[in-house]
Design a protein around this motif. Structure first.
Motif, PDB file in Angstrom:
ATOM      1  N   ASP A 262       0.822  -1.214   0.000  1.00 45.89           N
ATOM      2  CA  ASP A 262       0.000   0.000   0.000  1.00 45.89           C
ATOM      3  C   ASP A 262       0.852   1.257   0.000  1.00 45.89           C
ATOM      4  O   ASP A 262       1.813   1.347   0.763  1.00 45.89           O
ATOM      5  CB  ASP A 262      -0.845   0.050   1.276  1.00 45.89           C
ATOM      6  CG  ASP A 262      -2.127  -0.720   1.108  1.00 45.89           C
ATOM      7  OD1 ASP A 262      -2.484  -1.038  -0.025  1.00 45.89           O
ATOM      8  OD2 ASP A 262      -2.769  -0.992   2.146  1.00 45.89           O
ATOM      9  N   GLY A 266      -2.699   5.523  -0.834  1.00 51.54           N
ATOM     10  CA  GLY A 266      -3.559   4.453  -1.350  1.00 51.54           C
ATOM     11  C   GLY A 266      -3.961   4.655  -2.799  1.00 51.54           C
ATOM     12  O   GLY A 266      -4.532   3.766  -3.430  1.00 51.54           O
ATOM     13  N   GLU A 267      -3.655   5.828  -3.363  1.00 50.14           N
ATOM     14  CA  GLU A 267      -4.155   6.140  -4.709  1.00 50.14           C
ATOM     15  C   GLU A 267      -3.486   5.324  -5.808  1.00 50.14           C
ATOM     16  O   GLU A 267      -4.141   4.845  -6.720  1.00 50.14           O
ATOM     17  CB  GLU A 267      -3.965   7.629  -5.017  1.00 50.14           C
ATOM     18  CG  GLU A 267      -5.046   8.475  -4.388  1.00 50.14           C
ATOM     19  CD  GLU A 267      -4.755   9.957  -4.479  1.00 50.14           C
ATOM     20  OE1 GLU A 267      -4.007  10.359  -5.388  1.00 50.14           O
ATOM     21  OE2 GLU A 267      -5.263  10.682  -3.610  1.00 50.14           O
ATOM     22  N   SER A 270      -4.486   1.682  -5.628  1.00 50.76           N
ATOM     23  CA  SER A 270      -5.828   1.482  -6.193  1.00 50.76           C
ATOM     24  C   SER A 270      -5.794   1.512  -7.706  1.00 50.76           C
ATOM     25  O   SER A 270      -6.470   0.719  -8.367  1.00 50.76           O
ATOM     26  CB  SER A 270      -6.796   2.576  -5.748  1.00 50.76           C
ATOM     27  OG  SER A 270      -6.804   2.674  -4.390  1.00 50.76           O
ATOM     28  N   ARG A 273      -4.508  -1.725  -8.911  1.00 48.37           N
ATOM     29  CA  ARG A 273      -5.544  -2.744  -8.739  1.00 48.37           C
ATOM     30  C   ARG A 273      -6.581  -2.656  -9.861  1.00 48.37           C
ATOM     31  O   ARG A 273      -6.953  -3.651 -10.469  1.00 48.37           O
ATOM     32  CB  ARG A 273      -6.211  -2.551  -7.372  1.00 48.37           C
ATOM     33  CG  ARG A 273      -7.474  -3.362  -7.153  1.00 48.37           C
ATOM     34  CD  ARG A 273      -7.168  -4.830  -7.167  1.00 48.37           C
ATOM     35  NE  ARG A 273      -8.310  -5.677  -6.884  1.00 48.37           N
ATOM     36  CZ  ARG A 273      -8.366  -6.954  -7.243  1.00 48.37           C
ATOM     37  NH1 ARG A 273      -7.376  -7.523  -7.900  1.00 48.37           N
ATOM     38  NH2 ARG A 273      -9.409  -7.690  -6.933  1.00 48.37           N
ATOM     39  N   GLU A 274      -7.021  -1.423 -10.130  1.00 49.87           N
ATOM     40  CA  GLU A 274      -8.026  -1.197 -11.176  1.00 49.87           C
ATOM     41  C   GLU A 274      -7.515  -1.602 -12.544  1.00 49.87           C
ATOM     42  O   GLU A 274      -8.217  -2.200 -13.342  1.00 49.87           O
ATOM     43  CB  GLU A 274      -8.394   0.308 -11.259  1.00 49.87           C
ATOM     44  CG  GLU A 274      -9.040   0.869 -10.027  1.00 49.87           C
ATOM     45  CD  GLU A 274     -10.459   0.378  -9.867  1.00 49.87           C
ATOM     46  OE1 GLU A 274     -11.226   0.528 -10.826  1.00 49.87           O
ATOM     47  OE2 GLU A 274     -10.778  -0.181  -8.792  1.00 49.87           O
ATOM     48  N   GLN A 301     -12.843  -5.586   0.675  1.00 49.41           N
ATOM     49  CA  GLN A 301     -12.856  -4.326  -0.094  1.00 49.41           C
ATOM     50  C   GLN A 301     -12.364  -4.539  -1.516  1.00 49.41           C
ATOM     51  O   GLN A 301     -12.161  -3.583  -2.269  1.00 49.41           O
ATOM     52  CB  GLN A 301     -11.956  -3.287   0.587  1.00 49.41           C
ATOM     53  CG  GLN A 301     -12.490  -2.805   1.923  1.00 49.41           C
ATOM     54  CD  GLN A 301     -11.458  -1.987   2.693  1.00 49.41           C
ATOM     55  OE1 GLN A 301     -10.274  -1.981   2.360  1.00 49.41           O
ATOM     56  NE2 GLN A 301     -11.916  -1.292   3.723  1.00 49.41           N
ATOM     57  N   ARG A 303      -9.463  -5.294  -2.610  1.00 52.48           N
ATOM     58  CA  ARG A 303      -8.177  -4.661  -2.931  1.00 52.48           C
ATOM     59  C   ARG A 303      -7.205  -5.670  -3.518  1.00 52.48           C
ATOM     60  O   ARG A 303      -6.144  -5.305  -4.023  1.00 52.48           O
ATOM     61  CB  ARG A 303      -7.611  -3.988  -1.677  1.00 52.48           C
ATOM     62  CG  ARG A 303      -8.397  -2.709  -1.359  1.00 52.48           C
ATOM     63  CD  ARG A 303      -8.214  -2.246   0.061  1.00 52.48           C
ATOM     64  NE  ARG A 303      -6.813  -2.124   0.403  1.00 52.48           N
ATOM     65  CZ  ARG A 303      -6.317  -2.313   1.628  1.00 52.48           C
ATOM     66  NH1 ARG A 303      -7.136  -2.638   2.620  1.00 52.48           N
ATOM     67  NH2 ARG A 303      -5.058  -2.183   1.861  1.00 52.48           N
TER      68      ARG A 303
END
Ligand SMILES: Cc1cc2nc3c(=O)[nH]c(=O)nc-3n(C[C@H](O)[C@H](O)[C@H](O)COP(=O)(O)O)c2cc1C
Length: 356
Positions: A262, A266-267, A270, A273-274, A301, A303
């Protein structure tokens, strides 16, 4: 909600659960970087993890960052790793070796030569050497013409990992070692096609990953990233752009997984992940201590598909069984993390053993 104890198919590997043992340097190899018998015992004891990622393993003697870390560049080292692979497989586990070239996080007293890096930027702080703690020295910047040789070291180490019977490799592009030194703008001040822009800074990591995939197959290759992390004096100011370039380069390769620590905001984690269409392993970094609730929360969540735990595996060889039973966890003794020897390494009892 995703059940952390449900099996998971990681390419050809059937993982018995979704808890991964995070890579942890423990300095128990011999002076030649050959894995010792206690290392086989240690990893065998922890084979209840869905997947084990070993400690960082140097692909060449120049890539070593700490005393008594294991390598994957000699035949003797391959034989040592075979014992580790056999011990884990005998207990039904799956094990990937983490290939870690330390780059500038090293010292001539350890490797007998000046450490190499993308640029001549000295890290702040001190480093462990066989002669004790010493201030870091300025590394030598790699010539452009030398880079294919470094790629070849990663390829050779990956081939040796497979030859030893290990199930795959994780490329260590996190925590401020050589690959992240290329990604980060404070450590990469190159003016060739490997520096100067996010696209250029991502190039070397992409080339290493492509070459290793070509050599041993994508289903055997994962990569670890710590976007925005500051460990080992890293300061990434263009993390979002750089990791987007990196992702664009590695996404088509069909890697076994992306192992993401992480980032502070967190941006970027993420966004990775996306944007990634394969398996993601989440790790929360050193911020807190991971346990069942952090693992469940991260998977709930969405993640990632898998969750990696480090320190709790040191002191709980049967960690997954304990989590399943909601049993208390033993605390690790930090003094023996890097101490060498069997104490604080293979002598933590299982729950059953402590009850006996
Ligand atoms: C003793 C120790 C050694 C570590 N060595 C490595 C390493 O070789 N490679 C790596 O990627 N991370 C390494 N880490 C970081 C862990 O993989 C993990 O990200 C960190 O411990 C946070 O997870 P945790 O809270 O579950 O311990 C190490 C951590 C510890 C405690």
């Amino acid at each position: 909600m995703s059940d952390v104890f449900a099996p998971f198919s990681l390419g050809p590997h059937e993982l018995s659960n979704r808890i991964v043992m995070a890579p942890m340097t423990r300095n128990r190899a011999d002076a030649d970087g050959v894995p010792t018998d206690i290392m086989a015992t240690y990893y065998g004891q922890r084979a209840g993890a869905g997947l084990i990622v070993t400690e960082g393993v140097q692909p060449s003697s120049t890539g070593q960052g700490y005393p008594h870390t294991p390598g994957l560049h000699s035949d003797e080292q391959v034989e040592g790793w075979r014992k580790v692979a056999d011990a884990v497989h005998a207990e039904g586990g799956v094990v990937f070796a983490q290939i870690m070239h330390a780059g500038r996080i090293s010292h001539p007293a350890l490797i007998g030569t000046q450490p190499v890096a993308p640029s001549e930027v000295k890290p702040a702080g001190e480093v462990f050497t066989p002669e004790g703690l010493k201030p870091f020295e300025t590394p030598r910047a790699l010539e452009t013409a030398e880079l294919p040789g470094i790629v070849a070291e990663y390829v050779d180490a990956a081939r040796r990992a497979v030859a030893a019977g290990l199930d795959g490799v994780e490329l260590h592009a996190a925590n401020g070692y050589l690959l992240q030194q290329f990604l980060s703008d404070n450590t990469n001040q190159r003016t060739d096609e490997y520096g100067g822009s996010p696209e250029n800074r991502a190039r070397f990591v992409i080339e290493v990953t492509q070459a290793v995939v070509e050599a041993i197959g994508a289903e055997r290759v994962g990569i670890r990233l710590s976007p925005g992390g500051d460990f080992n004096d890293i300061h990434e100011t263009e993390a979002a752009q750089t990791y987007a370039e990196l992702l664009a380069g590695i996404k088509p390769l069909g890697l076994a997984y992306l192992h993401v620590i992480d980032d502070p905001s967190g941006e970027v984690a993420s966004a990775l992940r996306e944007g990634f269409d394969g398996t993601v392993i989440v790790n929360t970094g050193f911020a807190g201590s991971s346990d069942l609730s952090t693992a469940q929360e991260a998977l709930a969540q969405d993640r990632g598909e898998l969750f990696s735990i480090g320190r709790a595996f040191i002191s709980n060889p049967d960690l997954v069984e304990r989590l399943k039973a909601d049993a208390p966890l033993a605390d690790p003794d930090m003094d023996t993390f890097y101490a060498g020897g069997a104490k604080g390494y293979v002598d933590y009892p299982t729950l059953e053993e402590s009850a006996a």
